[in-house]
Each structure stands twice: as structure tokens, then as C-alpha cells.
Write a protein that holds these residues in place. Structure first.
Motif, short mmCIF file in Angstrom:
data_model
loop_
_atom_site.label_atom_id
_atom_site.label_comp_id
_atom_site.label_asym_id
_atom_site.label_seq_id
_atom_site.Cartn_x
_atom_site.Cartn_y
_atom_site.Cartn_z
N ILE A 187 0.85 -1.33 0.02
CA ILE A 187 -0.14 0.01 -0.06
C ILE A 187 0.88 1.26 -0.13
CG2 ILE A 187 -0.33 0.29 2.44
CD1 ILE A 187 -3.20 0.85 1.72
N THR A 188 1.97 1.13 0.18
CA THR A 188 3.11 2.40 0.20
C THR A 188 3.55 2.42 -1.16
OG1 THR A 188 4.94 1.16 0.79
CG2 THR A 188 3.67 1.91 2.56
N HIS A 189 3.18 1.68 -1.94
CA HIS A 189 3.63 1.80 -3.42
C HIS A 189 3.36 3.28 -4.00
CE1 HIS A 189 3.57 1.43 -8.01
NE2 HIS A 189 4.61 0.53 -7.49
N PRO A 190 3.94 3.97 -5.10
CA PRO A 190 3.32 5.27 -5.22
C PRO A 190 2.17 5.37 -5.76
CG PRO A 190 5.73 4.87 -6.07
CD PRO A 190 5.25 3.55 -5.42
N ILE A 191 1.59 4.22 -6.49
CA ILE A 191 0.34 4.43 -7.17
C ILE A 191 -0.79 4.51 -6.17
CG2 ILE A 191 -1.27 3.41 -8.78
CD1 ILE A 191 1.19 2.27 -10.29
N PRO A 192 -1.02 3.45 -5.21
CA PRO A 192 -2.04 3.62 -3.96
C PRO A 192 -1.49 4.75 -2.99
CG PRO A 192 -0.68 1.54 -3.65
CD PRO A 192 -0.34 2.35 -5.21
N ASP A 193 -0.49 5.05 -3.02
CA ASP A 193 -0.05 6.05 -1.87
C ASP A 193 -0.57 7.44 -2.62
OD1 ASP A 193 1.31 6.92 0.51
OD2 ASP A 193 2.55 8.09 -0.73
N LEU A 194 -0.12 7.75 -3.54
CA LEU A 194 -0.46 9.10 -4.13
C LEU A 194 -2.35 8.94 -4.44
CD1 LEU A 194 2.30 9.76 -7.08
CD2 LEU A 194 1.97 10.58 -4.55
N SER A 195 -2.76 7.83 -4.82
CA SER A 195 -4.21 7.99 -5.03
C SER A 195 -4.66 8.37 -3.62
CB SER A 195 -4.60 6.42 -5.56
OG SER A 195 -4.31 6.38 -6.80
N GLY A 196 -4.30 7.71 -2.72
CA GLY A 196 -4.96 7.66 -1.22
C GLY A 196 -4.69 9.09 -0.75
N TYR A 197 -3.90 9.91 -1.02
CA TYR A 197 -3.64 11.44 -0.77
C TYR A 197 -4.78 12.35 -1.65
CZ TYR A 197 -0.06 11.14 2.50
OH TYR A 197 0.57 11.14 3.67
N ILE A 198 -5.41 11.63 -2.85
CA ILE A 198 -6.31 12.45 -3.41
C ILE A 198 -7.74 11.95 -3.22
CG2 ILE A 198 -6.90 13.44 -5.61
CD1 ILE A 198 -3.95 12.04 -6.51
N THR A 199 -7.83 10.78 -3.02
CA THR A 199 -9.28 10.15 -3.07
C THR A 199 -9.86 10.34 -1.59
OG1 THR A 199 -8.42 7.95 -2.70
CG2 THR A 199 -8.89 8.37 -4.86
N GLU A 200 -11.03 10.25 -1.24
CA GLU A 200 -11.84 10.45 -0.31
C GLU A 200 -12.05 9.27 0.45
OE1 GLU A 200 -14.17 12.21 -2.51
OE2 GLU A 200 -13.58 14.34 -2.17
N GLY A 201 -10.70 8.58 0.79
CA GLY A 201 -11.00 7.08 1.56
C GLY A 201 -10.49 5.84 0.58
N GLN A 202 -10.64 4.86 1.03
CA GLN A 202 -10.65 3.37 0.15
C GLN A 202 -11.22 2.29 0.62
OE1 GLN A 202 -7.51 5.24 1.71
NE2 GLN A 202 -7.59 3.78 3.58
N LEU A 203 -11.18 1.45 -0.30
CA LEU A 203 -11.76 -0.05 0.08
C LEU A 203 -10.46 -0.86 -0.07
CD1 LEU A 203 -15.19 0.32 -1.44
CD2 LEU A 203 -14.75 0.24 1.06
N ILE A 204 -10.45 -1.74 0.80
CA ILE A 204 -9.16 -2.58 0.37
C ILE A 204 -9.64 -4.05 0.62
CG2 ILE A 204 -7.10 -3.41 1.76
CD1 ILE A 204 -6.48 -0.59 1.46
N VAL A 205 -9.25 -4.62 -0.42
CA VAL A 205 -9.60 -6.12 -0.94
C VAL A 205 -8.73 -7.01 -0.11
CG1 VAL A 205 -10.30 -7.78 -2.40
CG2 VAL A 205 -10.76 -5.49 -2.78
N SER A 206 -8.96 -7.91 0.66
CA SER A 206 -7.90 -8.59 1.38
C SER A 206 -7.75 -9.73 1.10
CB SER A 206 -8.46 -8.53 3.01
OG SER A 206 -8.01 -9.95 3.39
N ARG A 207 -6.53 -10.33 0.84
CA ARG A 207 -6.08 -11.61 0.21
C ARG A 207 -6.61 -12.77 1.41
NH1 ARG A 207 -3.37 -12.54 -4.13
NH2 ARG A 207 -2.71 -10.41 -4.30
N GLU A 208 -6.36 -12.27 2.65
CA GLU A 208 -6.52 -13.13 3.80
C GLU A 208 -8.24 -13.68 3.70
OE1 GLU A 208 -5.32 -11.48 7.43
OE2 GLU A 208 -6.53 -13.15 8.58
N LEU A 209 -9.09 -12.55 3.69
CA LEU A 209 -10.58 -12.82 3.58
C LEU A 209 -10.85 -13.71 2.48
CD1 LEU A 209 -11.95 -9.39 4.75
CD2 LEU A 209 -11.96 -11.76 6.16
N HIS A 210 -10.14 -13.56 1.27
CA HIS A 210 -10.52 -14.10 0.10
C HIS A 210 -10.12 -15.42 0.08
CE1 HIS A 210 -11.11 -14.78 -4.18
NE2 HIS A 210 -9.73 -15.37 -4.25
N ARG A 211 -8.90 -15.80 0.86
CA ARG A 211 -8.54 -17.43 1.16
C ARG A 211 -9.51 -17.90 1.90
NH1 ARG A 211 -2.69 -15.83 2.11
NH2 ARG A 211 -1.59 -15.58 0.06
N LYS A 212 -10.22 -17.42 2.91
CA LYS A 212 -11.22 -18.02 3.67
C LYS A 212 -12.18 -18.12 2.83
CE LYS A 212 -9.83 -16.08 8.13
NZ LYS A 212 -10.25 -15.02 9.10
#
Lengths: 577, 460
Positions: B310-335
Motif C-alpha cells: 500500500i506504500t507503493h507510489p500508485i496507491p499512496d498518491l491515490s490515497g492522498y487524493i481520493t476520499e478514502g479507500q476500500l481494501i480487498v484482502s487476500r486473507e479474507l479471500h482465502r477464507k
């Protein structure tokens, strides 16, 4: 004002090269048929390098470039207060009138209304010798703000005539012996600091009424502070609280490269805030700059300078000004973007090598000064930084922390625990501590600094103990350490936590801050003394006066209640066995 | 300005360097014809007295020194009319569905002027997506830009499709449209989207822009601009509420980096250009509501985080512009939980203005806070259980742990076609909270407990 013209030679994004110009560095030029506002940022051979404040799509080589012969200036005069500007001081509501809901190109709108009449009351009279910065007269700009009309910083002379009555800002209100006609409006290049007679030492605190700030990490009048603007740290509430309660006369808010919807929220909310000290709208003593992230990057770069220039203008009238820059990281990114368009050699992480110098230049425009006229004014700057990925080692944060003297570490963990203001007491610091000590000793209490240090030591010890508690549980601690944990909890919950929404608690005067902390420390002394006598900890911790102490901060007239609680505490400990 | 030049003197990657005599405008649209007569389009990136640099959207394959270049004298515009609804277009706006070209009522400059902040309306209208983890705990409001941060191999596309199908305002029948921009997605994914649009009839109210993985990367830089220009037309000219979904922003940023490298620019973080923040902001900030207009633009950008970082420049810069974020989780997907949205790091910054009495229900904030608090605590306890075992937990902790499991199974987990109303979502929340003693519901006011807690409601 137009002195010459050249031709566009090359266009690449917001950077344009032009030939045939005589302009100097940082002079304002108008590019293309549409006259896009631009600034000269380099001269190479016969070509001028120009950064354009607007979108350059469609501009062709060969189109004219008009010179104005002057750098980017701010318009200074009555009418600035209550305004909402973009980064180059164009009033946004007027832009809506001029071009509709979207900002179109090539628009020029005056920063202040040139038609509006103001009642000018002279204070200088015919025959007076006037020096730079001296007040010629006043205008009642807002109900509570008197606007001084001053001599421009580069002019002096003897007054031949001075008029009183209703004038617009362009009308001549004063004529000097040498024939110079002076209107109320002044133009000042934004990249140049307005002069003052001398800078004063930061020996007076800026009162904010927030216990964690005033008590622990105080900002001096004319000082600089940095706050990290991470996600969900309560930055907005904090900025609003500061704007409302700080003992400053004027508030300048610069929204630099932030979200449009957030600015919309601010623009809707700010005018509704009421100044608690005067019951007037806070907007009457505020100036807002809103340059959102999608507005042209060059205007974002300029917004910080435009903001500080208006702040300096009011400082010169002898006012205390607070400027909030949100966020300086976006400003630095604008610099980086323009620098890369100029194909400059990049420094750390692509930022230009002059990043640190520019940040320093900006923060150095703060300060408590003796104005040219001899009065005292100040600009305090609170700059937000938004470190990418929350990484504080990145260049903008590092360069900022090197310059600013105060760091309020807003902590999202505290926010989640609903502890407000969410300033982390272990990570934050203020380097004004020593300079401000004499003031507190003289004006509040000789014990102010001693108590502050004691409280800090307890919190520090608490942090170490908490680590142990995490491992073994609090029951395993020796009794004295359990007491320390409890006292720290009292400092945190009764003193550091402060509700911005409680009518009384939202503002805490120095005396009250001191008295409350003193009472908590008294409790600590009593408790340890009792423990030494052999009183068990659960008896000590069960004292009713401890809980009574929690409520005192919510009372306006707290002193009788506090005295009562303190007396109760004395007797409880005396009878404790 | 219709002069044709055959003066290409250099071709490098997607760039053409053309010598010319007439002045050419920056960002101008360029038409290039290969010797075989194939037409390609491009855009001016750099223009000077002698040389013009053109980036070619359809790739420079087949171009040579003999190809002809025509400067149109105009910037790129999107032809628009109400008939555009229901159409499938390429990433550069050409018909892809075999239909006729769009006969424009109006053509709009795609670069998109900034909305004047003083003309913006504060977003506050609740949008019901039918997904509990969004409606209940990360509420979307009209005019918001809420990205989905996902990773490779996770079902973010299904989530996006479900939102596109189900999103609606409460109690109002208003004209509603979806603009879907695909950037660099695979043919398979595209078919998945198209099949779903057709199956559910969503295509009738959608405009689709498709740039597939094997389409030229440069074209991708155009796709969101075309899509958002279309969205602005639908929202502010035709008074529609527009939901813009674009996937995948990561491909878009990669294309930007590719172009930056081809232009030999000074790279910024991880090789991405220094202007990436501004470029992303220009797209994201085209969401919003304008005072006095009936329409709105809500954005759902999807981006896959490289290496789930999530600290990669693309999500990081996006996060500073957008009004929040929804995180899709690998852990939940595996469950096996769908939609695998992890509410803990997710956030909707505009949630507060769209919930509560008058928007959803008065207990919304309190229920959301309470669910959030115990789910977070329960997840932390799982770590502890792994060390000390379940037996070592206190009674309270065991309840919280069980709550967290039930929360995932009942609240987070739902069917791909299950469209829950916000009231259903809140009631599911209450039913989960019922398993905890009332004294543990510290975030909820007593009067709300008396009114909404199942224990009291049954008595009615």
C-alpha cells in the motif's frame, strides 16, 4: 503596464520558451492569444523560460507573449478579509461569475474589488513627513478590524495633501510634495518578503487555550510548527480549534493541492464558524486560499507565496497573524514537477536540490517583528506535511523538521482511542521551551516550568512501564510503579485530553492549566507520601477526591471547586491509614 | 491547417519527431497515415519552431519516414450526444461494437477544466450499494471518489460489477448511468465485464470504453479522460447521476511511466514521472457535485497494488487524493469470504455527511463504530490465541473472538447477487452485537439500544 512583446518558441506542458523578451526573472508575462498568466523562471541565451499558471493546450509557437514589466504581485488593500482566492489571488466566487462552474483560461480578476468605496479617515496631515510603512489613515475594513493604509515600503516624503471621505482603492487619497499620488492599494511581489525594522526573539507564547500545546509544546508568537497530515488524525478539527482560539487577529488558510470536496466542505463550514471571543463570524478576520490538486501546478507553487504576502501585509499593520499551509508536501511536489519539466538535475527522490532552501525561505518569513512604523506584529506558521506512505524520513518532512521549531505529532492511534487533541506527548517537541520559560515564570507562575517537567517525567516513565505491563500485567508491578501509572493516567485523561466541543473545556486559560496540573501533582505527592507510610495502593487509588478532580476542568468558574477538592484531598490523605 | 507533412525525421518508441513549417499547438490532435493508408491518431507533446513531438495512440508500428502527418489545428475532443448511452467504444473513443460513429450534439475538450472549489456542493447523499461492508461501515456518498485497492488475483472486478448493478439512491427514481473505463485489462476480463453488463441489462444505461492489454499503452492515457468527459456531459448537461468505474489505474500509471521514459524525462519515485500526482488528481478530482446542477459524478477507480504494497507510489498518491479507500484482502479471500473487503484499513472520508437520521438511520454511526471496534479487537485476539491458545482467554475475550468470526461470516460475507438494503445491513449488525452483553456496547447510546437492540424490539 505592458512594456514589450515576444513570441512563443516552444511549449511542453506548463513550461514555455519564448524569444524576443526583455523581462527579468520572475516577471509576469501573458502567453498566447488568450493571455495566460505566466512567470519567467529562467533565461537561456535569447530565450526566456516561462511557467504558465494555466493549461497550455492549443498554444502554438509564434503566438505573442506580452510583458507586464513586473513580477507576480499581490493586490493589497481593504477588501482582502473574507476573500476566498485561488493560488494567484483570483477570488473564486468572482471566477464563477466570470466563467461558470469550471475554471477557464486567460481570466484576470482583481484580487480586491476596485470599485467598492471605503471610508478613509486620515491620521497624517498636510506637512507631515512620512516614512516607509507609516500609517496615513485608516479604513474600518470589518466591524472589528481596522485596516491601516500605510506608506508603501519604498516611498517617503512630505504630505502635500490628504483627503478624507469615501474612496475606492485606486483613488488618490494622499499626494506627496514631490507629486507622488498614493492610492489605498499596494502591489507587492509575492516572492519578496515585505520589509520590517527588526525581528524580535520568540519570547512570547501564542496562547491557544489547548493544554497539550500551551502546557507542553507551546508555539511562540511568530514561531513555526509542523503537523503531519496523515489520514484520519484529526487535523481538520485541530486547525479549526487553532483558528478559533489562538490569540491572533488574522487567520490565513492556504489549501495547497488538497481535495476539491474537502475544500468545498471548508468553504461551506468556515463561514459558519463563530469567533468565540467576539461572537462574530470567524471569516471576518480570515483569508482563504484554495488551490486544489487539479488546478494548475504552477499556481499551486505560487499559492504559498501569495498567502504569506497577505499575511505580511496585515502583520505590517501591527496585527498578529496565523498562517496555516495545508499541505506543504503538495507545494514541494509542485516544485518537483516544475523542476523536472525544466530538466533540472534532481536531488533526493526527484525533488530539486533547492527544496530545503525554498522551504527555509518560506518559513523564515514568519516571525515577531517591529514593523517599519515601530509597532509590533507577528506571523506564526503552522505547516502540514503529508509524508508519502507515512514515512517521516522523506525529504520534505526532513527539511521541514530542520526548520520548524515545533512538531505536533498527530497520532492516529490516539484518534482511534478518541483521545483529543490527538497530539502524541512523547513524539512531539517544542524548541521554544527555554525561550518562553521566563514569560511563563513572570506571567503565570514561578513553578510553571518545574511542574511541566515533572509531568513530562511521569509520562515518560509511564511509557516504559506500559511496555512491561503489556508483558506481565499491571498486578505484577511494585506498588510505587502502579501509582505512577495511575498518576500518568490522570495527567492524560484529566489534563491532556480536552474536548473541542465542550463549551468550557474547549478553551483553557493559562492559570487554569497550571492549577489543574498542580492539583494532579499534589495528588501524586500525597499518594507517594501515604505509600511510604504503609497505606495500600488500592486505598490510595480509591480516594473520592481523585474522581472529583476529573470534573473541575469542565467548570467555567473552577477555582472554588478546585479549592474544595484540594481541601478534601488533604483531609482524605491525612486520615488514611 | 490541413497541410500534410512527410517530414518525420525520427521515430522512437511511441514518439514521432516531425519537422514542420506551420505553427502547431500544444496538445493538438494529429492524424498520421501510414504508407498503406492506415489511419492513426496522436497528440502533440512538445512543440517548437522547428520540431514537433507527437505521441501516437495506436502505436508506431507500420510508420516510416514516408508516412504523412496532418495537424488538425484542434485539441482532442469527445463527440457527445444522448445516443452514446449503451455504446461500447475503444480506449481512444472509436466505436468497438460495430455501430455507427457518434453523431455529436456537442464536442467537448477532453482535458477537463478544474471545477471551481467555490462552485462545488458538499457531497452528502447516501448511495446504497447493497454491500454491507460498504454501506454499513464505509458508506459511499454521491460525488465521492472511493477507490478499491486490490491485489493481483482478487475478485475486485466482481465487487465493481456488483456495485455497478446495485448502486442506487434511497427512495428516489433518478436517471442514473454508468461509465466504465477499462485500461489494459485482459480480453478475458473484458468479456467477463461485457457478459455481465449484457446479462443484467446494465449496458442499456452504460457507456463502455475498452482498452485491452494488447492495445497500445499510450491509448490508455486517453481512456479515463474520454470517460470522464463523457461522465461530465451526462452529469452536468443531461442531469444524470453518473458512476464512473475505471480499472485498472495501475496499468494507467504504468503507461505514464512508459511515456515518461520514452520522453527521457527525469524520473521520480520508482521511475514514475514527477507529475503523476497532478495527473492522477486531474482525473480523480473530476468527481463531484456542482451547486445548482442536478447531476453528479461518483468515481470508483480500481487499482491493484503491486506486491500488495500500500506504500507503493500508485496507491499512496491515490490515497492522498481520493476520499478514502476500500481494501480487498487476500486473507479474507482465502477464507472464501466474498466480498473480501477488510474494513479495518478501509475508510470513507465522506461517510459522516451521508449517514444518520435523514440519510440512513440514526443508529448508523454508533452501530458502525461498535462493529468496527470489536471486529478490530477480535482480529488482534486471533494473534494472541495463536500463542497462548483459546483456553487462556477471558470470557469477554472469547466473546469478542467469536464475534469477529461471526462478523466475517454474516456481515462481510454475502452473495454476488445479494442486494442488501441499508436497514438489513444495520439489522445484521445488531444481530451480531446481540451475542455480546449489553454492558459491552459502550459506543452506543442507551436510547438507541432501547430502540434498536433486537432484545427490546421483539417485545414490541
Amino acid at each position: 503596464m505592458e512594456v514589450g512583446a515576444g513570441k512563443v518558441y516552444r511549449i511542453a506542458g506548463p513550461v514555455v520558451q519564448a524569444t524576443g523578451l526583455k523581462s527579468h526573472m520572475y516577471d509576469l508575462v501573458l502567453v498566447g492569444e488568450e493571455g495566460l498568466m505566466s512567470e519567467v523562471i529562467g533565461i537561456a541565451g535569447d530565450k526566456h523560460v516561462i511557467q504558465v499558471y494555466e493549461d497550455t493546450a492549443g498554444v502554438k509557437p509564434g503566438e505573442p507573449v506580452k510583458e507586464t514589466g513586473a513580477p507576480l504581485v499581490a493586490q493589497l488593500g481593504p477588501g482582502i478579509l473574507t476573500s476566498i482566492y485561488d493560488g494567484i489571488q483570483r477570488p473564486l466566487p468572482q471566477l464563477v461569475e466570470a466563467s461558470g462552474n469550471f475554471i477557464s483560461r486567460g481570466l484576470f480578476v482583481d484580487g480586491i474589488d476596485h470599485k467598492k468605496k471605503w471610508e478613509f479617515t486620515p491620521v497624517a496631515k498636510k506637512g507631515d513627513k512620512v516614512e516607509p510603512g507609516q500609517t496615513i489613515g485608516t479604513v474600518q475594513e470589518q466591524l472589528l478590524i481596522k485596516h491601516k493604509i500605510m506608506m508603501p515600503p519604498d516611498k517617503r516624503g512630505t504630505i502635500k495633501e490628504v483627503h478624507s471621505g469615501n474612496f475606492n482603492v485606486e483613488d488618490t487619497i494622499c499626494v506627496l510634495e514631490d507629486g507622488t499620488e498614493l492610492p489605498m492599494i499596494q502591489y507587492w511581489p509575492v516572492r519578496r518578503a515585505r520589509p520590517s525594522r527588526s525581528k524580535e526573539a520568540p519570547t512570547i507564547p501564542l496562547r491557544t487555550g489547548q493544554r497539550v500545546i500551551d502546557g507542553f509544546f507551546s508555539l511562540a508568537k511568530g514561531g513555526t510548527a509542523a503537523i503531519p497530515g496523515g489520514f484520519g488524525t484529526g487535523k481538520t478539527v485541530m486547525q479549526q480549534t487553532l483558528s478559533k482560539w489562538s490569540d491572533v487577529d488574522i487567520v490565513v488558510y492556504v489549501g495547497c493541492g488538497e481535495r476539491g470536496n474537502e475544500m468545498a466542505d471548508l468553504l461551506h463550514e468556515f463561514p459558519e464558524l463563530v469567533d468565540p471571543r467576539t461572537d462574530r463570524p470567524l471569516m471576518e478576520r480570515s483569508i482563504v486560499y484554495a488551490n486544489t490538486s487539479n488546478m494548475p501546478v504552477a499556481a499551486r507553487e505560487a499559492s504559498i507565496y501569495t498567502g504569506i504576502t497577505t499575511a505580511e501585509y496585515y502583520r505590517d499593520m501591527g496585527y498578529d497573524v496565523m498562517m496555516t499551509a495545508d499541505s506543504t508536501s503538495r507545494w514541494a511536489e509542485a516544485m518537483r514537477e516544475l523542476s523536472s519539466r525544466l530538466e533540472e538535475m534532481p536531488g533526493e527522490e526527484g525533488y530539486p536540490a533547492y527544496l530545503g532552501a525554498r522551504l527555509a525561505d518560506f518559513y523564515e518569513r514568519s516571525g515577531r517583528v517591529t514593523t517599519l512604523e515601530g509597532t509590533e506584529g507577528s506571523i506564526s506558521i503552522v505547516g502540514a506535511v503529508s509524508p508519502p506512505g507515512g514515512d517521516f524520513t522523506e525529504p520534505v518532512t526532513q527539511n521541514t523538521l530542520r526548520i520548524t521549531k515545533v512538531f505536533w505529532a498527530l497520532d492516529s492511534k490516539l484518534t482511534q482511542r478518541r483521545h483529543f487533541p490527538s497530539i502524541n506527548w512523547l513524539d512531539s517537541y517544542s524548541l521554544y521551551d527555554l525561550a518562553l520559560e521566563p514569560w511563563f515564570v513572570e506571567n503565570v507562575s514561578p513553578d510553571w516550568n518545574k511542574n511541566k517537567r515533572r509531568a513530562m517525567e511521569i509520562l515518560q516513565e509511564n511509557a516504559e512501564l506500559e511496555e512491561i505491563v503489556m508483558l506481565v500485567g499491571s498486578d505484577a508491578l511494585p506498588e510505587d510503579q502502579q501509582l505512577t501509572l495511575e498518576v500518568a493516567r490522570m495527567i492524560i485523561n484529566f489534563w491532556l485530553a480536552q474536548s473541542a466541543f465542550h463549551p468550557v473545556d474547549t478553551f483553557c486559560p493559562y492559570k487554569k492549566q497550571f492549577d489543574l496540573l498542580k492539583a494532579i501533582l499534589q495528588f501524586r505527592d500525597h499518594a507517594f507520601e501515604a505509600l511510604a507510610r504503609g497505606v495500600p495502593t488500592d486505598v490510595i487509588l480509591g480516594t473520592p477526591s481523585k474522581d472529583a478532580l476529573a470534573k473541575v476542568r469542565l467548570l467555567e468558574d473552577y477555582e472554588p471547586e478546585l479549592a474544595k477538592v484540594q481541601a478534601q484531598m488533604e483531609s482524605e490523605f491525612k486520615t488514611m491509614a | 491547417m490541413t497541410k500534410e507533412y512527410k517530414t518525420i525525421n525520427e521515430i522512437k518508441g511511441p514518439l514521432l519527431f516531425v519537422e514542420k513549417t506551420e505553427p502547431v499547438g500544444y496538445n493538438e490532435l494529429v492524424e498520421i497515415r501510414t504508407e498503406k493508408g492506415e489511419l492513426k491518431r496522436g497528440q502533440v507533446l512538445d512543440t517548437s519552431d522547428q520540431v514537433v513531438v507527437v505521441q501516437v495512440f495506436e502505436g508506431t508500428g507500420g510508420l516510416g519516414k514516408e508516412s504523412s502527418v496532418k495537424f488538425t489545428g484542434d485539441v482532442i475532443k469527445m463527440p457527445l450526444s444522448p445516443d452514446i448511452i449503451g455504446r461500447v467504444l475503444s480506449g481512444s473513443g472509436q466505436p468497438r461494437d460495430g455501430g455507427p460513429p457518434i453523431v455529436p450534439d456537442v464536442s467537448k475538450d477532453i482535458s477537463g477544466a478544474a471545477i471551481n472549489p467555490a462552485a462545488r456542493e458538499k457531497p452528502r447523499a447516501f448511495i446504497q450499494t447493497g454491500i454491507s461492508t460498504i454501506d454499513g461501515t464505509n458508506t459511499l456518498v454521491r460525488g465521492q471518489k472511493l477507490p478499491i485497492f486490490s491485489g493481483a488475483g482478487l475478485p475486485h472486478n466482481d465487487v465493481a460489477l456488483q456495485i455497478a448493478r446495485q448502486a442506487k439512491a434511497l427512495g428516489e427514481a433518478e436517471s442514473f448511468a454508468v461509465v466504465f473505463c477499462a485500461m489494459g485489462i485482459t480480453n478475458e476480463e473484458a468479456q467477463h465485464f461485457m457478459a455481465d453488463f449484457e446479462r443484467t441489462g446494465a449496458l442499456e444505461r452504460a457507456v463502455v470504453f475498452l482498452n485491452l492489454a494488447d492495445d497500445p499503452a499510450v491509448e490508455r492515457l486517453l481512456t479515463p479522460q474520454l470517460g470522464l468527459t463523457t461522465a461530465e456531459y451526462l452529469a452536468f448537461d443531461l442531469d444524470m447521476h453518473v458512476l464512473v468505474i475505471y480499472t485498472d489505474m495501475t496499468n494507467y500509471c504504468e503507461a505514464m511511466r512508459q511515456m515518461g521514459a520514452a520522453r527521457e524525462e527525469v524520473p521520480g519515485r520508482r521511475g514514475y514521472p514527477g507529475y503523476m500526482y497532478t495527473t492522477l488528481a486531474i482525473q480523480y478530482e473530476r468527481a463531484g457535485i456542482i451547486t445548482g446542477k442536478n447531476g453528479s459524478i461518483t468515481q470508483f477507480p480500481i487499482l491493484t497494488m503491486p506486491g500488495d504494497d500500500i506504500t507503493h507510489p500508485i496507491p499512496d498518491l491515490s490515497g492522498y487524493i481520493t476520499e478514502g479507500q476500500l481494501i480487498v484482502s487476500r486473507e479474507l479471500h482465502r477464507k472464501g469470504i466474498y466480498p473480501p473487503i477488510d474494513i479495518r484499513p478501509s475508510l470513507s472520508r465522506l461517510m459522516n455527511s451521508g449517514i444518520g437520521a435523514g440519510h440512513t438511520r440514526e443508529d448508523h454511526r454508533a452501530v458502525s463504530d461498535q462493529l468496527y471496534a470489536y471486529y478490530a479487537e477480535g482480529c488482534d485476539l486471533r494473534g494472541l490465541v495463536a500463542i497462548v491458545g483459546k483456553e487462556a482467554l477471558s470470557e469477554r475475550d472469547r466473546l469478542v473472538l467469536e464475534f469477529a468470526d461471526a462478523f466475517e461470516q454474516k456481515f462481510v460475507n454475502q452473495g454476488r447477487d445479494e442486494d442488501r438494503s441499508i436497514f438489513d445491513t444495520l439489522d445484521i449488525g445488531w444481530n451480531l452485537l446481540q451475542a455480546l452483553p449489553e454492558t459491552m456496547l459502550t459506543r452506543i447510546d442507551d436510547h438507541l439500544i432501547k430502540k434498536y437492540h433486537p432484545r427490546y424490539r421483539k417485545k414490541e
